[in-house]
Write a protein that holds these residues in place. Structure first.
Motif, PDB file in Angstrom:
ATOM      1  N   GLY C 206       0.831  -1.200   0.000  1.00 36.70           N
ATOM      2  CA  GLY C 206       0.000   0.000   0.000  1.00 36.70           C
ATOM      3  C   GLY C 206       0.859   1.242   0.000  1.00 36.70           C
ATOM      4  O   GLY C 206       1.871   1.308   0.694  1.00 36.70           O
ATOM      5  N   THR C 207       0.453   2.224  -0.781  1.00 40.27           N
ATOM      6  CA  THR C 207       1.209   3.465  -0.913  1.00 40.27           C
ATOM      7  C   THR C 207       0.264   4.651  -0.792  1.00 40.27           C
ATOM      8  O   THR C 207      -0.751   4.695  -1.485  1.00 40.27           O
ATOM      9  N   ALA C 208       0.626   5.581   0.080  1.00 42.76           N
ATOM     10  CA  ALA C 208      -0.143   6.822   0.153  1.00 42.76           C
ATOM     11  C   ALA C 208       0.348   7.743  -0.948  1.00 42.76           C
ATOM     12  O   ALA C 208       1.524   8.108  -0.966  1.00 42.76           O
ATOM     13  N   GLU C 209      -0.525   8.061  -1.880  1.00 39.94           N
ATOM     14  CA  GLU C 209      -0.105   8.981  -2.946  1.00 39.94           C
ATOM     15  C   GLU C 209      -0.312  10.417  -2.484  1.00 39.94           C
ATOM     16  O   GLU C 209       0.521  11.277  -2.678  1.00 39.94           O
ATOM     17  N   GLY C 210      -1.445  10.673  -1.889  1.00 42.22           N
ATOM     18  CA  GLY C 210      -1.727  12.035  -1.444  1.00 42.22           C
ATOM     19  C   GLY C 210      -1.476  12.154   0.049  1.00 42.22           C
ATOM     20  O   GLY C 210      -0.348  12.375   0.484  1.00 42.22           O
ATOM     21  N   HIS C 211      -2.497  11.955   0.853  1.00 47.56           N
ATOM     22  CA  HIS C 211      -2.280  12.021   2.294  1.00 47.56           C
ATOM     23  C   HIS C 211      -2.095  10.611   2.854  1.00 47.56           C
ATOM     24  O   HIS C 211      -2.442   9.609   2.215  1.00 47.56           O
ATOM     25  N   ALA C 212      -1.506  10.527   4.036  1.00 40.88           N
ATOM     26  CA  ALA C 212      -1.293   9.239   4.693  1.00 40.88           C
ATOM     27  C   ALA C 212      -2.652   8.601   4.978  1.00 40.88           C
ATOM     28  O   ALA C 212      -3.640   9.290   5.189  1.00 40.88           O
ATOM     29  N   PHE C 213      -2.688   7.264   4.956  1.00 42.87           N
ATOM     30  CA  PHE C 213      -3.978   6.618   5.198  1.00 42.87           C
ATOM     31  C   PHE C 213      -4.044   6.107   6.637  1.00 42.87           C
ATOM     32  O   PHE C 213      -3.058   5.738   7.246  1.00 42.87           O
ATOM     33  N   ARG C 214      -5.276   6.140   7.138  1.00 46.04           N
ATOM     34  CA  ARG C 214      -5.486   5.760   8.533  1.00 46.04           C
ATOM     35  C   ARG C 214      -5.715   4.269   8.629  1.00 46.04           C
ATOM     36  O   ARG C 214      -6.073   3.597   7.660  1.00 46.04           O
ATOM     37  N   ARG C 215      -5.632   3.791   9.870  1.00 47.63           N
ATOM     38  CA  ARG C 215      -5.824   2.375  10.113  1.00 47.63           C
ATOM     39  C   ARG C 215      -7.221   1.899   9.698  1.00 47.63           C
ATOM     40  O   ARG C 215      -7.384   0.825   9.100  1.00 47.63           O
ATOM     41  N   ASP C 216      -8.241   2.701   9.930  1.00 43.96           N
ATOM     42  CA  ASP C 216      -9.591   2.250   9.554  1.00 43.96           C
ATOM     43  C   ASP C 216      -9.763   2.215   8.033  1.00 43.96           C
ATOM     44  O   ASP C 216     -10.463   1.372   7.494  1.00 43.96           O
ATOM     45  N   GLU C 217      -9.076   3.121   7.332  1.00 45.17           N
ATOM     46  CA  GLU C 217      -9.122   3.062   5.869  1.00 45.17           C
ATOM     47  C   GLU C 217      -8.452   1.779   5.380  1.00 45.17           C
ATOM     48  O   GLU C 217      -8.935   1.114   4.465  1.00 45.17           O
ATOM     49  N   MET C 218      -7.352   1.451   6.014  1.00 46.52           N
ATOM     50  CA  MET C 218      -6.666   0.226   5.622  1.00 46.52           C
ATOM     51  C   MET C 218      -7.583  -0.972   5.820  1.00 46.52           C
ATOM     52  O   MET C 218      -7.634  -1.879   4.964  1.00 46.52           O
TER      53      MET C 218
END
Lengths: 243, 243, 243, 243, 243, 243
Positions: C206-218
């Motif tokens: 997984g790669t954050a292109e824009g903003h960092a992703f949160r655990r719930d998004e993951m």
């Protein structure tokens, strides 16, 4: 037709002066400096007691060629291929042609498990470098095979017949023999022909540069090539007849 | 002579089934999947608004080609050229041939300062990949030029005439048309012929694989090629006539 | 959340139409054309009776992959890697991923001293080429192993379970399944997930292109991937169930 | 579960000793020697007043990374990539990861038309070189940006937040933090996690080496990573707090 | 003559501070960080039980060297040679010099069929990297050979004597010892001298940068080199005398 | 001392026969075939109206050299560097030496924004190819500069003085001048010396092949070189004095 004159003043069916100087350098088993007019190519034949991987254990040999051009063989300097990091498409195409052509007169079983490499290096270019290379490389090959026969006591000569090559083309509408650079760079059709001394074709590579060429033009070109190659084979024989 | 039969059972002057499928992929301005029997080549034509450095400011365009073979297009896997670090001699020779052939039907001034790149990628190989590539690339080129004419409002069509290619050869002493792999790998002489729809020759590349070929054999081969190319040009026209 | 609509009009958890066409070319032991919508990848599996040097004499085999993209698979032409002189970083990263993923379902001792090479060549690209490649390569691998089992009389099947892959991502704040190019080029997070048919993870990238992703998004992304891979494994089974 | 002990004797959630030595060499704008136990990586940040061609005139900068390993950083000598003729797939994959990770904390418009190159050279390797590299490169980047702010009078600081990375994995069934080489070479699952100081994920790259990993195992690994990265960010802050 | 002062304030016959730190990294059989002032080079010696192809079966070993410079060892960033696709001419020239120099103190028969590779990687450059590399590599070589003697029970020590190197040059008309970068980049003559501990010359490489140098200047330079090398050999001995 | 005899029967201070043939090929501005005995090198000087990027707009020119060896210049065939994919370390070292040496007699401001490339191609090798190359390249350079002065009306001659080179060495304990291959391959010390016609040193490169050489040996070698270069400069003058 008679109105067209060649830049060199030659007749349409006239070769440039051809010289074939054997033993030009001393290390190679065969070493020939061939000139077609101002085109000069050093052809060496090197014998090595190895075969490429795909021929191991088959009792046959191989004949291959490499082609190069000194950077200032040409009117403006060409970048050195070693400095550029590899051989270009034109170089590879020419050396593949030289190798195929010369293999056509070699009995690879009689050669035994050996490689003969024909290095053709253009010292000075004025058109027709690949045909001069083939014509000279044949003589270097014969010299190398003779060295080998003396040294190794081969049972039979692996070279049969002779191979020579010449360019023909259509210059300002006129079929001409043995194009020099001035003709080559402005001709409509350019054809390289490789033949053996029995009049058989080994390679025919014709390219329409300007307009497509007709069947009757092709016939004229092939006749010119046939005549020119007869003269080149005679020059090869004369050179080989000397000491 | 009649005793010789081709591995495929075809008559000596019979092409393999030819199919030309346009719009095979969606991004390229021209995209053609061409089949000569089991040989299948994807030919795409890409238009770019740039010219090579040596043409800058001359008001002319360029047409060039690249050739590739998927690793398992062949009966045993061939190493990927990108992994080997470069295009081999055979690849360069073929792509130079394709480019030269297609330039023979393009008015580069009418094209304007643009490059059209013809990518010919062999999906499956069964002999004759370069002739299928040229025949298919012509159709892709026409499609791309038509896109360009609509988009750019060119004053005249830069493509004139049609170009197609076929191989001929001498298989077990018999001149045959359109060699497949079984014939190609054991024939005596192999010749690739590129012609235009006016019967003019663009390229003739004949190679004696076994024995040298005679003048009368060459004449037979050229007649077969002329006939085959007539059929291929008809197939190109039929494909282009469809929406 | 419902306000976001995907460019393709798909639901957030909807795969593109998937097709898996076996026996697409005839030479390879396994040959599969896989489509995830407009993304089309030709996956061939080639069996060779050799192992890399570091495995010699260990009684084990190897599975490896190579990845390529035809120059005009993309909306503007990409330079051919063979012409550029080597495979770029992205290509190497993808082919390493494909190889690792498929090795996860192969018992290399049961395979014996053989290499299976999975060539994944992108004919047309519209996002998700690496996940389509893995999903198709699995089917090609099974076909190749079946050929091998018939031919070599292996004692047990070296393939266990199934492997498939899908991309997931966050597009305009919404977790979505199987991104196409329009989504991929503007998403915030992009994740490639490789799983087996038992619901186990093989690779998660997984790669954050824009903003960092949160655990719930993951967590949402992993749930979408799990569902999508279930459907892909079903499609693989259906394809393999046909003759 | 408690029966498993790590080769180093560390607790399952224990990092190796971390040191971050700034100003290690004198020429670079940022120069950091980072150690995760016996893994030592020299990270330098170099500022250049140019941008890659595709960014010219856009008013934005770029951050990129290169990774290398000294030949004898490893227990047996690795061939030098410069001598082998290019960077291998693993190197390219790692340096792409480092570059992407660090770009996640840089406002490229605030940076202006400049490139910052992060060179990460492994002096000694004992597992986790890429995570140490990212963690150290962040500190070098901050130092370089501070030099730039003094020198160029930038209006705002282009670096926002902090970035660190750590590996986690499943060693003999037990989730562990910060694998050393002894664990890395025999673990079942290996995951590299890059996060920012707000607890957001930048990159997650998990690979099943042995058996596929389950969802609950993944959850344990992500928790360990989150904790470890908290400690690494604290170490970065402490280092940056010193003159 | 006294009017000229060196940028560093050193006397004309004064070396920079020399430090030799053994066991700098832990994997290599010999690992030395050598400093000549701000020039710092990591020299590792790696022993491998193989010989190059041309030495197989001859009962002799080989000593070779590779040289590299970290990209930001220099005041502006130098492109990484691995990224450029190969080692440049300067690098190859230097590593050939290091290898030749060290072979001058090794009895290759006593070494047996082994290769010792001396990797000299410049961490920070301030002139004289090749002479620092040779001086440090000698100590790494001795350490490696001592490991080998313990491990393999060699009958006699393959290293005889000691080898060290220093640069000398003519700076603003004055012969000086051990040039730093400020002097090196503006001197008239630059000479690298490699000698053994018996006062014999191994290599002398002098280059006139500005005007040609006279015989009496050369004599002065050789005297300075002889003195400096005496001090360097003493520093090597002192370092080796420690545990 | 008198008991040692050279393989060629020459006296210890005797050069091989030297020939310098100008205008050897017709395209280059300077073209010289130089022979030191059986060593034959073709040196061409090519003038181009461009400068390398780092000299643009500085009003200065550049002189550079490239060196090559025909594959069969040597007693066994050497692989062609273009076929191997690049120039080896020895080639680069030699061409850097030739370029530096010749730049020592050129006023680069007087040359103006031009490059002169000296291509030195070894036709036949028997030791001393680099010293023959430098000696011949000087004559080619003068010829090219004379062409340039006529063509471009330069205000002053950019060449000042003359440059020549010779090898010296210690053969079986005896200092000798101008080593041929038989001596070169078995000597103890080999030194290449480049000097100008004022007796100043441009380059001195001495290597101990067997045992280290003493200061008094070095003095003998430098005296021999000085004498030999005097004779070579005379030969250059004689050649240049001819039409």
């Amino acid at each position: 037709m008679n109105a067209v004159s060649r830049p060199s003043g030659r007749a349409s069916d006239q070769l440039r002066p051809v010289t074939i100087e054997r033993h030009y350098t001393r290390h190679a088993e065969g070493s020939v400096l061939v000139s077609f007019g101002d085109t000069r190519v050093l052809c060496t034949a090197s014998v090595e007691d190895r075969v490429p991987p795909w021929l191991r254990g088959k009792g046959e040999g191989w004949v291959t060629a490499e082609y190069g051009m000194l950077p200032r063989a040409t009117s403006s300097r060409t970048q050195r291929e070693a400095a550029r990091g590899g051989q270009g498409g034109r170089t590879q195409e020419i050396q593949r042609l030289i190798g195929r052509s010369l293999r056509a007169c070699v009995d690879r079983q009689a050669l035994g498990e050996r490689v003969i490499t024909l290095d053709c290096d253009v010292i000075q270019a004025d058109g027709g470098t690949r045909t001069a290379a083939i014509t000279g490389a044949y003589v270097a090959l014969v010299d190398a095979v003779n060295v080998l026969m003396k040294r190794e006591n081969l049972r039979r000569n692996p070279v049969f017949g002779a191979i020579a090559a010449v360019s023909v083309g259509i210059y300002q509408g006129m079929p001409v023999l043995d194009l020099d650079y001035a003709e080559d760079s402005s001709c409509d059709t350019d054809m390289n022909v490789v033949m053996n001394d029995g009049g058989g074709f080994i390679e025919v590579q014709g390219t329409a540069e300007g307009h497509a060429f007709r069947r009757d033009e092709m016939d004229s070109l092939l006749r010119l090539a046939d005549q020119g190659i007869g003269e080149l084979v005679a020059a090869q024989r004369a050179a080989l007849a000397q000491g």
